[in-house]
Design an enzyme around this catalytic site. Structure first.
Site, PDB file in Angstrom:
ATOM      1  CG  ASP A 139      33.060  17.153  29.047  1.00 12.07           C
ATOM      2  OD1 ASP A 139      33.486  18.266  28.683  1.00 12.07           O
ATOM      3  OD2 ASP A 139      33.552  16.083  28.673  1.00 12.07           O
TER       4      ASP A 139
ATOM      5  NE  ARG B 182      33.090  53.420  50.348  1.00 11.36           N
ATOM      6  CZ  ARG B 182      32.725  53.967  49.209  1.00 11.36           C
ATOM      7  NH1 ARG B 182      31.458  53.971  48.850  1.00 11.36           N
ATOM      8  NH2 ARG B 182      33.601  54.540  48.413  1.00 11.36           N
TER       9      ARG B 182
ATOM     10  CG  MET C 281      22.182  54.438  42.121  1.00 15.93           C
ATOM     11  SD  MET C 281      21.353  53.579  43.432  1.00 15.93           S
ATOM     12  CE  MET C 281      22.666  53.394  44.615  1.00 15.93           C
TER      13      MET C 281
ATOM     14  N   GLY D 254      32.716  15.839  36.504  1.00  8.17           N
ATOM     15  CA  GLY D 254      33.414  16.562  35.443  1.00  8.17           C
ATOM     16  C   GLY D 254      32.511  17.706  35.035  1.00  8.17           C
ATOM     17  CB  THR D 255      31.566  20.788  36.819  1.00 13.58           C
ATOM     18  OG1 THR D 255      32.911  21.169  37.122  1.00 13.58           O
ATOM     19  CG2 THR D 255      30.957  20.099  38.014  1.00 13.58           C
TER      20      THR D 255
ATOM     21  N   GLY E  62      29.398  55.874  42.736  1.00 15.65           N
ATOM     22  CA  GLY E  62      29.165  56.682  41.546  1.00 15.65           C
ATOM     23  C   GLY E  62      28.059  56.197  40.648  1.00 15.65           C
TER      24      GLY E  62
ATOM     25  CB  SER F 205      35.664  12.559  39.795  1.00 14.82           C
ATOM     26  OG  SER F 205      36.226  13.845  39.622  1.00 14.82           O
TER      27      SER F 205
ATOM     28  NE  ARG G  93      25.958  63.110  50.637  1.00 15.13           N
ATOM     29  CZ  ARG G  93      27.100  63.684  50.257  1.00 15.13           C
ATOM     30  NH1 ARG G  93      27.898  63.064  49.419  1.00 15.13           N
ATOM     31  NH2 ARG G  93      27.441  64.862  50.716  1.00 15.13           N
TER      32      ARG G  93
ATOM     33  NE  ARG H 216      40.199  12.512  31.638  1.00 15.99           N
ATOM     34  CZ  ARG H 216      39.944  13.769  31.291  1.00 15.99           C
ATOM     35  NH1 ARG H 216      38.858  14.369  31.734  1.00 15.99           N
ATOM     36  NH2 ARG H 216      40.768  14.440  30.532  1.00 15.99           N
TER      37      ARG H 216
ATOM     38  CG  HIS I 140      34.844  55.714  38.427  1.00 17.31           C
ATOM     39  ND1 HIS I 140      35.122  55.017  37.278  1.00 17.31           N
ATOM     40  CD2 HIS I 140      33.663  55.234  38.899  1.00 17.31           C
ATOM     41  CE1 HIS I 140      34.144  54.156  37.049  1.00 17.31           C
ATOM     42  NE2 HIS I 140      33.239  54.274  38.022  1.00 17.31           N
TER      43      HIS I 140
ATOM     44  CB  CYS J 119      38.292  16.595  38.378  1.00 15.63           C
ATOM     45  SG  CYS J 119      37.351  15.648  37.171  1.00 15.63           S
TER      46      CYS J 119
ATOM     47  CE  LYS K 225      26.665  57.691  50.852  1.00 15.35           C
ATOM     48  NZ  LYS K 225      26.287  58.326  49.578  1.00 15.35           N
TER      49      LYS K 225
ATOM     50  NE  ARG L 129      44.333  17.397  32.648  1.00 12.08           N
ATOM     51  CZ  ARG L 129      44.220  18.599  33.198  1.00 12.08           C
ATOM     52  NH1 ARG L 129      43.143  19.287  33.019  1.00 12.08           N
ATOM     53  NH2 ARG L 129      45.203  19.100  33.910  1.00 12.08           N
TER      54      ARG L 129
ATOM     55  CD  GLU M 206      33.377  13.309  31.662  1.00 10.78           C
ATOM     56  OE1 GLU M 206      33.859  14.421  31.498  1.00 10.78           O
ATOM     57  OE2 GLU M 206      34.019  12.254  31.470  1.00 10.78           O
TER      58      GLU M 206
ATOM     59  CE1 TYR N 164      38.689  14.838  43.761  1.00 14.78           C
ATOM     60  CE2 TYR N 164      38.103  13.032  45.230  1.00 14.78           C
ATOM     61  CZ  TYR N 164      38.344  13.508  43.947  1.00 14.78           C
ATOM     62  OH  TYR N 164      38.244  12.683  42.874  1.00 14.78           O
TER      63      TYR N 164
END
Lengths: 919, 919
Positions: free
Chosen positions: A801, A354, A113, A798-799, A111, A796, A102, A650, A472, A863, A32, A594, A777, A883
């Protein structure tokens, strides 16, 4: 005005045509404050004032809520600066300067503060205001409002446990009751009434705040500044920042600005406007205003405001000026602006501007059209669409036929597009609790306030009976990408009875309703949904591309994305159809196929079960031989769909018990089908039962204990590849061994793959091009990636697991504490939605470093579900992955995020990284 | 004899009084070859010969089973060397040199590889031998044995599928049947019979090996050398190496040595002896011999040999010489020796010596007594006891009363001390399979052979009907620390019927029997066990210290251990009694006090369940208030027992469902006890059910969601500490927060701890000394240890869970594939028994580095099961941990391992690390 030269400047002034600060100084002045300075600089009509920097806020919290030594003198200079411009004086009996105080953080926190208006009024200056405005009622109304606001915000006179209403409201109510009746409007109160109210308010404060309401304007000012800084740490601000990942350390600035009044009569008013429609992105002057009202009244949603276009007839001169300002703002800021204005006796004043929050649809449209208008270039356009919001264009809508048959029970303002169904709750807490229980929830309120934030976060959609498109509810919903309808005035909400009545029907809490935020329509029950327009163009082909404006925009955006980025986006796809869908969205191949999903179709599951129940290798091989033709056919379809693009396939991964029936009845059935004693089936089910299946007999462990499974799968892949290749279509299978923690695990599986490949190549007399690699993984895989990369041609991540094991947190079981963790700020994001960069990311970094040490050109992908999460995609880009892979529907989001990551990278590190740019 | 000077020496000669090699060259010459050289050097009577180095073995496998170019010439020189010393000639018609060809790896691998005797015999030299020995029958017996051995080992004439017996045995059997009867003893065969046998053996070879038995001694020699190198990779050798972690790369050496004969008549014999008793360690001349037999006959267990003391009367001169040799061996090697000798016509020849395998008891006794005899110093004594074997002194024995009531059904030689019960199996494969199913197994055989190794590994104990204390069974059992009885000749074993009959009873496979390997007694059924002598001295105090020789030795060893090591050993103890036991074993405090165990006692579980079922915080607090006094009383007891030593106390850790009853009946019971509807109990059980409880709502997650639990536990700890301290006993609680992955988790729990500590200190007016730290048991904790160490005053590695999460392997579920993994050589050790240094160890290393970066003096411990595993303890020492913690009974083992680690460290890196040495 010269730039201040003191060693540390805490106060930045703006007014006249110049300012100490400018629009680039948001971290220091807040959004602001910076834009007030900027607007002043470009000649827009801004009441003069000054901004106290966020550094003071930081100082305040680091020094037991005290201020820097030099602040007081700087504020005095700031006030003097305003006084000089306006020819008024703070606390003066005649020409009294009144100010607003303000908050303003770097990012807008609408809204959240506190704000104080009319500061400077006291028993003396109220008369001066009465005189100068020629309106005693106005002056005393301002005064009583100021005392109430100050008493509440600064002196903490608030509702106590056991009280039903705010204490000031109670006093007002009593007075109305004594002198008129309880329901009389505020505007009907006389000067005498208001003077009495002021007296009673002061008494209330003296009784409850332990001291008098301060008459000294300077004391008022310091109190207000402290209250605004204090509000940075109030509960709802903290919740909001957590939701939007705003660090506590940023702090808020405080802007002190000369008051202007939109409530001095019929020639005055206040409004909130957008330079384009924030819901659709259409280039129209959009917004709303109230005649004879302050800005707060517009946002509060108590009186329903009028569309801004109406100003043209009501205050034509002001309208022309606003239209002019609108053009200047867009030309200057080169983005859609959301601004607040006040018209005081016909004069337009700008109180804020803004970048406007917008829906995903609007974000895309604004970006595309602004590029066409040459306001921005295509790279900026890409960065203008929050990647997550692209989802809104792809998300399901209500099914056309379902809507045809449904009865629209109410209409409201379409404030957040999309379709949502859920159980109705009238209270934020109950809504949040229900969502925690796993229910889909719609939050229904007369209007929402910052206190409702938790419930809004938890809800699929928001429906209010009151308030406009800048209320709001609308603002927050837009920002969160929630489906939202505002001001559906037909709704009668009974909070006590927990019911909503509309069109003769009464709905209890927990009843299903459906809302269409694109058209503003409310329906009873759960409506069936249908695919988005873009999906209907690309997948269902039920709409011609040329007939869909949404698709045209989407296409343009994706085309731009294709110009930048060297991070490929692949898809998780298990069938030829899914592969085709992913390709339609621009996927560069399959990153995760899979194979187990293929076993559930039709009567394949019988052969699968036969295999699992086989006691001896030979029996298992027989059952596997039955599965081979199915798998082969699947792969043929997938290879054909991919037409030469890579397919990461896989090996069988899930615990075997997932394929066996649980109920006694089904087990009997299976036993008779396979001609086995049921005891044998039960014994095997029992044997396969695991305490922690996630950490059990699955992944490559299956193929190591039963190499014949991997052998069959290898054969299916290579025979399919040989067949497709012989038919003239290229194939690029990348065989992926899951759950590898030890090099030897991979080596043993790779032996099988290579052997079968040699066999098939000899049998079919073809040469096949393939890779063999592994999922990373489990942490051990990452920690020994140098060893594993000796034989793995790709990794690859395996995020899913990897997150479960790295954090020791089961995805299925963490619900019971993860919500608490978010509230306790232990986690910022759900680690299963957005990669935990500190922990899981560190394992990934280690694995990449070690893997490249052994094999510099190793192919790297991800993956897990994270592959479709923009923040995670950007992290993957920074890690240098080849990738990311995600579900087909998330491919566009991932592509957009990948393009943005590349552009951010170029911006940060010019000429360091060669970004692949085609044009 | 001059040292050979060729660039690469593959052949090391020994004979006369000199040798090319010596005892230090085990890696190059193998244990056997090096010690043959060493014995020759110190003047012991060793038949001359030469050793082909292990480098040739390595070359052989790296070069498609070919030999180095220069090897042939070197072997020719080696043979010439023997010829010269003995005045004989290889293949000579008169004075014919005959040799043995034996394997010999760096570490002894008894019976695992092949041996050829009498090499050099052919149709001509057999007559020469007949003439020179004056014994035609002896010569032809040697020849037929040589042909059989050569045919089997070198030419591969072995049992085929479908054949019941070895082919040579079948031929022998047929001849006996034709000429006499099937059961006639070999010794009754005449020269003519043996000549016929030789003819038939040659025919058998020609028919099955595809070629004639070679008459040329040089061809014989090369064939034998190749067979020995080839046997390095045979199945049982590979299994053995896996079990004992011997790398394949070591390879074997081959020793070619002039033959001596123990079977030339009644003035000859062969034996195996120990310089001390390998079962008890007693300093007696121990061993056994057979008159008129070759060494192989002694070990094979076919004829039961006589104790070596009998030689005194039978061949007194040889006995005196052997007693003399025994003294020379111990004086020279300064360790208990296990040696083979042959007496040829009254002359003693040494064929082998090596450090004798011994039981844990014998290891301790030998070490203690040799130190007293000044053969070794106390540091060497410490290193002489394999830490794991110390267990044997502490393991339970059969309960005295149980033994009194039991009926001893057979007696045998006490070959491996200790008490074992289990289901009897008569076949190694079935025994191993039963053990995989989780059964406790005893392997019962007439005699064991290397083929039985897998079954022996799987069994709790081994019982044989035949063979002596140097039989294969005894040797292997001693090495593995298995309970073993040999030569229990009363047993009648029927392999076909799968029964064992003894004393009129017939036992089926799967029936329980019990064996006492200390006294050689066999009992039917499962006998009750009792504590070891040392436990009875230290814990039960049922034996006075002075009355137990075992305790005296144990005490001496522990006292020595106390002199070295800076790695403290603490114990995992949950009760005052366990703490006292641990201290009796020399623990330096408690490293893990699991508070949850306290909740299961008596009716505490009711309050615990009430707490879990409480809906609101207030109800939960009420239930917790009931638990407080119990916990406090427990801690008071523990603090008193510890008397100022540190106690690491872990907050509640397991998933809550573990405290609730599972059966409907118990749930009804609980509901009525707590006056709750049973539906509520069932709903809560259901709500707490998890898919992967290991990764679920447990550890610090409990205390974060319900801080009142941590608050109660903190209060119990501090109130107890205050009370004990006020009574004049010091307390050092170290409060441990489990399962921390995020710094904030720990911070929030630490806040509670410090607050309660302040409160209690103020209430009780005491000053308490305590630490707060965390377990590092999920990878994220290790990876962010720098952050966590900001507030953690100590880390304790929970390597159980860290292994589960790092490897993605549930301890409870991994049984189904871990045995396969061991066989596939994916893992060398069970990662839940011995720390996986590559994976889990890397996480520990990372955590330690990061933790110390933030807090250089951070206290580091480990409290998983690994804390009592010697190899893991040594790893922890090398990592620089402050302490390891293990179960009280493992404390001595860990102390010994810690002392050994320190001594190894000093040996490796002199003056680098300051080892705390007190004397």
């Amino acid at each position: 005005m010269s730039k201040p030269s003191s060693p540390r400047n805490y106060v930045y002034r703006f007014g006249g045509k110049s300012a100490d600060g400018d629009g680039s100084m948001k971290p220091l002045l807040g959004g602001k404050g910076a834009n007030l300075a900027e607007m002043t600089r470009i000649g827009l009509p801004v009441p003069p004032g000054f901004t106290i920097t966020t550094e003071v806020c930081t100082y305040y919290y680091q020094n037991k809520k005290t201020y820097p030594r030099t602040l007081a003198a700087q504020i005095e200079k700031g006030v003097a600066f305003i006084e000089k411009i306006l020819g008024k004086k703070f606390g003066d009996q005649q020409k009294s300067l009144l100010v607003s105080v303000r908050s303003g953080a770097r990012d807008s926190m609408p809204g959240m503060m506190d704000t104080i208006l009319n500061l400077g009024l006291n028993d003396q200056t109220v008369s001066a205001l009465a005189q100068s405005s020629g309106n005693a009622r106005f002056a005393w109304d301002c005064y009583r409002r100021f005392i109430q606001m100050y008493g509440d915000v600064v002196l903490g006179v608030q509702k106590r446990a056991g009280e039903d209403h705010e204490p000031f409201e109670t006093v007002l109510h009593e007075l109305k009751h004594e002198r008129y009746h309880a329901d009389i409007e505020d505007t009907k109160l006389t000067v005498d009434d208001l003077q009495e109210l002021v007296a009673r308010f002061k008494k209330l404060i003296a009784g409850r705040a332990g001291g008098e309401f301060p008459q000294d304007p300077w004391q008022q000012l310091w109190g207000a500044i402290g209250a605004v800084f204090g509000s940075w740490m109030n509960d709802r601000a903290v919740v909001y920042r957590r939701k939007y990942n705003i660090p506590n350390e940023w702090g808020t600035a405080v802007s002190v600005q000369a008051m202007v009044y939109g409530n001095t009569g019929e020639n005055s008013g206040s409004g909130v406007a957008f330079t384009r429609d924030p819901a659709t992105g259409e280039k129209v002057f959009y917004g709303e205003f109230l005649i004879n009202a302050q800005g707060e009244d517009v946002v509060a949603g108590v009186r329903t405001p009028e569309p801004v276009a109406q100003l043209k007839s009501q205050l034509p001169a002001a309208f022309v000026e606003l239209e002019n300002i609108r053009a200047i703002l867009e030309g200057h800021f080169r983005d859609m602006q959301d601004f607040e204005f006040t018209i005081e006796d016909g004069h337009v004043f700008m109180l804020q501007t803004r970048n406007g929050k917008r829906t995903g649809l609007a974000a895309v449209r604004c970006a595309i059209e602004m590029e066409r208008e040459r306001l921005i270039d295509w790279k900026t356009a890409i960065q203008r669409v929050p990647a997550n919001q692209l989802d809104q264009l792809l998300a399901p809508v209500f099914d056309r036929n379902a809507v045809k048959d449904a009865r629209c029970i109410a209409r409201g303002l379409p404030a957040g597009p999309g379709a949502a169904s859920g159980k109705m709750y009238l209270n934020a807490e109950r809504a949040a609790a229900a969502a925690r229980r796993g229910e889909k929830v719609l939050l229904v309120r007369n209007e929402t306030s910052p206190e409702d934030l938790r419930g809004m976060i938890a809800a699929e959609g928001i429906l209010t009976a009151k308030g406009g498109v800048s209320s709001h509810a609308a603002l927050v919903a837009r920002q969160m990408g929630k489906v939202c309808i505002c001001g559906a005035s037909a709704l009668q909400i009974d909070y006590a009875a927990k019911t909503m009545t509309v069109a003769g029907d009464t709905f209890q809490e927990g009843d299903f309703i459906s809302i269409n935020g694109t058209f503003g329509e409310v329906y009873p029950g759960q409506l069936k949904t249908a695919a988005s327009e873009i999906v209907r163009v690309l997948w269902e082909k039920s709409i011609a591309a040329k007939d869909s404006a949404a698709y045209q925009m989407f296409r343009q955006l994706m085309d731009w994305c294709a110009r930048v980025t060297n991070l490929q986006v692949r898809a998780n796809a298990d069938t030829p159809e899914q592969a085709a869908h992913a390709l339609a969205f621009g996927a560069g191949g399959i990153g995760l196929c899979r194979t187990e999903h293929m076993f559930f179709e039709g009567n394949r599951i019988d052969a699968m079960r036969e295999m699992i129940l086989a006691g001896e290798v030979e029996d298992r091989k027989k059952a596997l031989a039955k599965l081979l033709p199915y798998q082969k056919a699947d792969f043929i379809g997938i290879f054909k769909a991919l037409n030469g693009l890579p397919a990461t396939i896989r090996f069988l991964d899930p615990p075997l018990h997932e394929f066996l029936p649980n109920s006694k009845e089904q087990q009997l059935d299976l036993a008779s089908k396979l001609n086995l004693p049921v005891e044998k089936v039960m014994a095997r089910v029992n044997e396969l039962h695991e305490f922690n299946p996630m950490l059990g007999f699955r992944g490559c462990r299956l193929g190591l204990v039963h190499p014949e499974i991997s052998e069959m799968q290898s054969r299916a892949i290579f025979e399919a590849a040989a067949e497709v290749q012989t038919a003239g279509i290229k194939c690029k299978p990348e065989i992926m061994v899951p759950l590898v923690g030890f090099q030897k695990e991979l080596d043993l599986q790779i032996e099988v793959v290579h052997r079968v490949a040699r066999e098939v190549m000899a049998e079919k007399n073809v040469k096949l091009d393939y890779l063999v690699g592994t999922m990373i993984e489990v942490p051990r895989g990452a920690l020994t990636a140098d060893e594993i990369a000796r034989t793995a041609e790709f990794f690859s991540f395996g995020t899913n697991d990897l997150t479960q094991t790295c954090l020791g947190m089961s995805r299925d079981d963490s619900g019971s504490f993860l919500t608490h963790y978010a509230e306790l700020e232990i986690v910022r994001n759900d680690p299963f939605a957005t990669i935990d960069q500190t922990g899981v990311g560190k394992l990934m970094t280690i694995a990449i470093e070690l893997g490249r040490k052994t094999r510099p050109d190793i192919e790297l992908g991800i993956c897990g579900e994270h592959g479709g999460d923009p923040e995670s995609v950007k992290f993957c880009y920074r890690l240098g992955l080849t990738y990311v892979s995600c579900s087909p529907l998330r491919v566009p989001v991932a592509r957009l995020a990948a393009a943005q990551a590349a552009l951010e990278d170029v911006a940060k590190r010019p000429a360091k990284k060669t970004t692949h740019e085609r044009k």
